[in-house]
Scaffold this motif. Sequence first.
Motif, PDB file in Angstrom:
ATOM      1  N   GLY A  56       0.814  -1.219   0.000  1.00  0.00           N
ATOM      2  CA  GLY A  56       0.000   0.000   0.000  1.00  0.00           C
ATOM      3  C   GLY A  56       0.844   1.264   0.000  1.00  0.00           C
ATOM      4  N   ALA A  57       1.888   1.275   0.824  1.00  0.00           N
ATOM      5  CA  ALA A  57       2.775   2.440   0.873  1.00  0.00           C
ATOM      6  C   ALA A  57       3.498   2.630  -0.452  1.00  0.00           C
ATOM      7  N   GLY A  71       8.096   4.297  -5.645  1.00  0.00           N
ATOM      8  CA  GLY A  71       7.206   3.218  -5.226  1.00  0.00           C
ATOM      9  C   GLY A  71       7.954   1.930  -4.930  1.00  0.00           C
ATOM     10  N   SER A 128       2.015   9.425  -5.598  1.00  0.00           N
ATOM     11  CA  SER A 128       2.339  10.739  -5.044  1.00  0.00           C
ATOM     12  C   SER A 128       3.504  11.383  -5.789  1.00  0.00           C
ATOM     13  N   SER A 159       1.001   4.054  -2.969  1.00  0.00           N
ATOM     14  CA  SER A 159       0.699   5.442  -2.607  1.00  0.00           C
ATOM     15  C   SER A 159       1.851   6.382  -2.958  1.00  0.00           C
TER      16      SER A 159
END
Length: 171
Positions: free
Chosen positions: A67-68, A98, A75, A71
């Motif tokens: 997930g990080a 990522g 971003s 995200s």
Amino acid sequence: MSENIPNLSELSDIVENDKSFVLRIVQPGLAGLMDGSVSTLAPIFATAFATHNSRTVFLIGAASAVGAGISMAFSEGLSDDGSLTGRGNPIFRGLVTGLMTFIGGFLHTLPFLIANVHTALTWAYAVVGIELVVIALIRHRYFKTSFALSCLQVIVGGGLVFAAGVLIGQS
């Protein structure tokens, strides 16, 4: 003819001193590594202390890292098209960020493949320590930050997140 081909040490010097390399690869990669290493500490260690179940910790850690990574990729990829800052292609930077975010979060999740949670925690502590030292070394090498100051900053930040995870997990 071979006189025009740079040797490995010359290529290394070019890469190390190339501002473009730092802006396009090192900086987004370091941001991802830092985010992945630090932001996943709280959920992983909170889960370890709350459940004492390695499999559950591994699943939470893997989900947090994935997930990080997603995200942070979005971003970074959506933050700047590179034309104003010279930071290069946003899709490439997003992929670098990522991937490094995922790696930073997943490395200290891997020990929880060990069934004994106490053994897994011991290995995870060691992995986190190595991650933080690597981050400090990268900051020192590419951003000319004092190694001691960089270690202090990275360890304080990581320590605060780790402490939050332990406190939440023990509540």
